[in-house]
Structures are given as C-alpha cells and as structure tokens.
Design a protein around this motif. Structure first.
Motif, PDB file in Angstrom:
ATOM      1  N   LEU A  16      -9.896  -8.936  62.709  1.00 50.01           N
ATOM      2  CA  LEU A  16     -10.359  -9.627  61.618  1.00 50.01           C
ATOM      3  C   LEU A  16     -11.011  -8.921  60.582  1.00 50.01           C
ATOM      4  CD1 LEU A  16     -11.094 -12.835  60.397  1.00 50.01           C
ATOM      5  CD2 LEU A  16     -13.083 -12.698  61.750  1.00 50.01           C
ATOM      6  N   GLU A  17     -12.107  -9.013  60.620  1.00 52.15           N
ATOM      7  CA  GLU A  17     -12.324  -7.421  59.730  1.00 52.15           C
ATOM      8  C   GLU A  17     -11.894  -6.532  58.719  1.00 52.15           C
ATOM      9  OE1 GLU A  17     -15.430  -7.493  58.505  1.00 52.15           O
ATOM     10  OE2 GLU A  17     -15.925  -8.992  59.954  1.00 52.15           O
ATOM     11  N   ALA A  18     -10.633  -5.444  59.613  1.00 53.39           N
ATOM     12  CA  ALA A  18      -9.705  -5.181  58.825  1.00 53.39           C
ATOM     13  C   ALA A  18      -8.919  -6.094  57.891  1.00 53.39           C
ATOM     14  CB  ALA A  18      -8.846  -4.410  60.093  1.00 53.39           C
ATOM     15  N   VAL A  19      -8.609  -7.411  57.955  1.00 54.72           N
ATOM     16  CA  VAL A  19      -7.744  -8.592  57.199  1.00 54.72           C
ATOM     17  C   VAL A  19      -9.049  -8.325  55.670  1.00 54.72           C
ATOM     18  CG1 VAL A  19      -6.498 -11.055  57.368  1.00 54.72           C
ATOM     19  CG2 VAL A  19      -6.380  -9.393  59.318  1.00 54.72           C
ATOM     20  N   ARG A  20      -9.430  -8.987  56.441  1.00 54.58           N
ATOM     21  CA  ARG A  20     -10.366  -9.158  55.142  1.00 54.58           C
ATOM     22  C   ARG A  20     -10.870  -7.823  54.592  1.00 54.58           C
ATOM     23  NH1 ARG A  20     -16.632 -10.989  57.555  1.00 54.58           N
ATOM     24  NH2 ARG A  20     -16.918 -11.858  55.422  1.00 54.58           N
ATOM     25  N   MET A  21     -10.872  -6.770  54.911  1.00 59.89           N
ATOM     26  CA  MET A  21     -10.878  -6.112  54.205  1.00 59.89           C
ATOM     27  C   MET A  21      -9.661  -5.584  53.244  1.00 59.89           C
ATOM     28  SD  MET A  21     -11.564  -1.388  55.435  1.00 59.89           S
ATOM     29  CE  MET A  21     -12.578  -1.773  56.495  1.00 59.89           C
ATOM     30  N   ALA A  22      -8.884  -5.582  54.171  1.00 59.33           N
ATOM     31  CA  ALA A  22      -7.202  -5.472  53.483  1.00 59.33           C
ATOM     32  C   ALA A  22      -8.002  -6.663  52.306  1.00 59.33           C
ATOM     33  CB  ALA A  22      -6.177  -5.702  54.232  1.00 59.33           C
ATOM     34  N   ARG A  23      -7.886  -7.965  52.048  1.00 62.42           N
ATOM     35  CA  ARG A  23      -7.788  -8.760  51.351  1.00 62.42           C
ATOM     36  C   ARG A  23      -9.186  -8.724  49.912  1.00 62.42           C
ATOM     37  NH1 ARG A  23      -8.518 -14.355  54.765  1.00 62.42           N
ATOM     38  NH2 ARG A  23      -6.456 -14.566  55.473  1.00 62.42           N
ATOM     39  N   ARG A  24     -10.380  -7.913  50.611  1.00 64.83           N
ATOM     40  CA  ARG A  24     -10.853  -7.447  48.916  1.00 64.83           C
ATOM     41  C   ARG A  24     -10.094  -6.256  48.631  1.00 64.83           C
ATOM     42  NH1 ARG A  24     -14.593  -7.806  53.734  1.00 64.83           N
ATOM     43  NH2 ARG A  24     -14.825  -5.636  54.086  1.00 64.83           N
ATOM     44  N   ARG A  25     -10.093  -5.570  49.384  1.00 62.14           N
ATOM     45  CA  ARG A  25      -9.592  -3.994  48.218  1.00 62.14           C
ATOM     46  C   ARG A  25      -8.011  -5.078  47.852  1.00 62.14           C
ATOM     47  NH1 ARG A  25      -9.387   0.991  50.743  1.00 62.14           N
ATOM     48  NH2 ARG A  25     -11.272   0.022  50.973  1.00 62.14           N
ATOM     49  N   ALA A  26      -7.256  -5.941  48.250  1.00 62.46           N
ATOM     50  CA  ALA A  26      -5.977  -6.415  47.496  1.00 62.46           C
ATOM     51  C   ALA A  26      -6.161  -6.423  46.323  1.00 62.46           C
ATOM     52  CB  ALA A  26      -5.076  -7.113  48.240  1.00 62.46           C
ATOM     53  N   GLU A 113       0.271  -0.881  48.032  1.00 63.20           N
ATOM     54  CA  GLU A 113      -0.410   0.097  47.940  1.00 63.20           C
ATOM     55  C   GLU A 113      -1.746   0.095  48.636  1.00 63.20           C
ATOM     56  OE1 GLU A 113       0.031  -0.862  43.487  1.00 63.20           O
ATOM     57  OE2 GLU A 113       0.835   0.310  43.135  1.00 63.20           O
ATOM     58  N   VAL A 114      -1.958  -1.501  48.671  1.00 57.28           N
ATOM     59  CA  VAL A 114      -2.978  -1.277  49.507  1.00 57.28           C
ATOM     60  C   VAL A 114      -3.044  -0.598  51.017  1.00 57.28           C
ATOM     61  CG1 VAL A 114      -4.284  -3.136  50.417  1.00 57.28           C
ATOM     62  CG2 VAL A 114      -3.122  -3.906  48.240  1.00 57.28           C
ATOM     63  N   HIS A 115      -1.674  -0.912  51.626  1.00 60.04           N
ATOM     64  CA  HIS A 115      -1.959  -0.136  52.711  1.00 60.04           C
ATOM     65  C   HIS A 115      -1.711   1.673  52.941  1.00 60.04           C
ATOM     66  CE1 HIS A 115       1.120  -3.332  54.666  1.00 60.04           C
ATOM     67  NE2 HIS A 115      -0.072  -3.982  54.088  1.00 60.04           N
ATOM     68  N   GLU A 116      -1.600   1.837  51.585  1.00 59.45           N
ATOM     69  CA  GLU A 116      -1.703   3.001  51.798  1.00 59.45           C
ATOM     70  C   GLU A 116      -3.528   3.374  51.647  1.00 59.45           C
ATOM     71  OE1 GLU A 116      -1.239   7.286  51.958  1.00 59.45           O
ATOM     72  OE2 GLU A 116       0.645   5.538  51.748  1.00 59.45           O
ATOM     73  N   SER A 117      -4.040   2.846  50.846  1.00 57.24           N
ATOM     74  CA  SER A 117      -5.325   2.679  50.713  1.00 57.24           C
ATOM     75  C   SER A 117      -6.419   2.568  51.589  1.00 57.24           C
ATOM     76  CB  SER A 117      -5.756   1.396  49.350  1.00 57.24           C
ATOM     77  OG  SER A 117      -6.999   2.170  49.227  1.00 57.24           O
ATOM     78  N   LEU A 118      -6.205   1.560  52.244  1.00 55.11           N
ATOM     79  CA  LEU A 118      -6.472   1.373  53.731  1.00 55.11           C
ATOM     80  C   LEU A 118      -6.278   2.185  54.679  1.00 55.11           C
ATOM     81  CD1 LEU A 118      -6.623  -2.747  53.603  1.00 55.11           C
ATOM     82  CD2 LEU A 118      -8.293  -1.797  53.406  1.00 55.11           C
TER      83      LEU A 118
END
Length: 162
Positions: A16-26, A113-118
C-alpha cells in the motif's frame, strides 16, 4: 513509526505504501496527468477491440455504475466513442479513438519514467522477482491474473498492460 513497528513486517501495508509512493512520484514527474488507473485500464482493454460497457466492467472487476464516470471522462477527452451495438440496439459498444491510442502510448511512456524512478534501487533480477511475487499473489486471488490456459488462445496480456 519505526522499523520495529509491526506494520513494517506487513507485506500488504508495505505494498500500500509503495502504491501511495508511486502516485506521489507520478504527480511530481507528470503534474496534471488526467488519466487514473481505471482510465488507463479501460483504454488498454478497448485497444484490443470494441466491447460493451458491461463487458468492460466485468473485465475490470468494477461496478458498472462506477464505470460510467470513467467512460464519460474518456469520452469528454475524445479518447472513447460510444456506438450502438449492431447486434443489440439497446447496448452501446465502446471504441477507442486515435486520440485514445495516443493517450495510452503517452501514458505508458510516463509510467516507465515513474517505474524507473521508483525502482532504481533494485537490480533487474530483483525487479523481476518483485513482479513475479506480486503476480503470484494476484493470480492466487483473482483469476484475471492467472496464467491463461494454453489451448484457450487467450490474448497476450502484456500488450494491454497500462
């Protein structure tokens, strides 16, 4: 919260935290992105060919009433068109437009781009392992993620991944 907190031992909390982080990064990398996951998944399915709103609802495991606003937004942006189903004039078939295909391609580029960043902290093997483990979890709990039967001729899902 500290690393000895029980939540740090909970895979579901960590996902859940990883998904939330992905949304913020995107949101940081691509501010103003109008497409959310349900929009992207809808476009990905429609890229395979026209289907009814009911069929799309079933494929996404989304309540048909909730899908209406998703389709309305895609239609407003010119990504989807509704056409009467020639086999049943009471139903509409959903069609992806050229603009919808372009939006889907652009979203996939932004997603990478988001995946690579995360995921930069993970090696390619670790990324593969992470994907395999999450897919195994999903497949055990949702038939949409199970391996297709070899004799069913199921379409390759990798082409529709958002």
């Amino acid at each position: 919260m500290t690393p000895d907190d029980p939540l740090f031992q909970s895979p579901m909390y960590l996902m859940l935290e990883a998904v939330r982080m992905a949304r913020r990064r995107a949101a940081v990398l691509h501010p103003g992105e109008p497409l959310r996951i349900q929009h992207v998944l809808s476009l990905a399915w429609l890229a395979e060919g026209p289907i009814s709103q009911r069929e799309l609802s079933d494929r996404l495991s989304v309540d048909p009433a909730d899908l209406v606003s998703v389709i309305d937004m895609l239609e407003r942006h010119g990504y989807v068109e509704r056409h009467r189903d020639p086999d049943d004039r009471r139903r509409y078939a959903l069609h992806i437009t050229t603009g919808g295909r372009r939006a889907l391609r652009e979203h996939r580029t932004r997603r990478e781009e988001v995946h690579e960043s995360l995921l930069q902290a993970l090696t390619p093997d670790e990324r593969d392992e992470l994907s395999a483990l999450v897919l195994k979890l999903l497949a055990a709990n949702d038939p949409r993620f199970a391996e297709p039967e070899a004799d069913q001729g199921s379409p390759d899902r990798t082409s529709t991944h958002p």
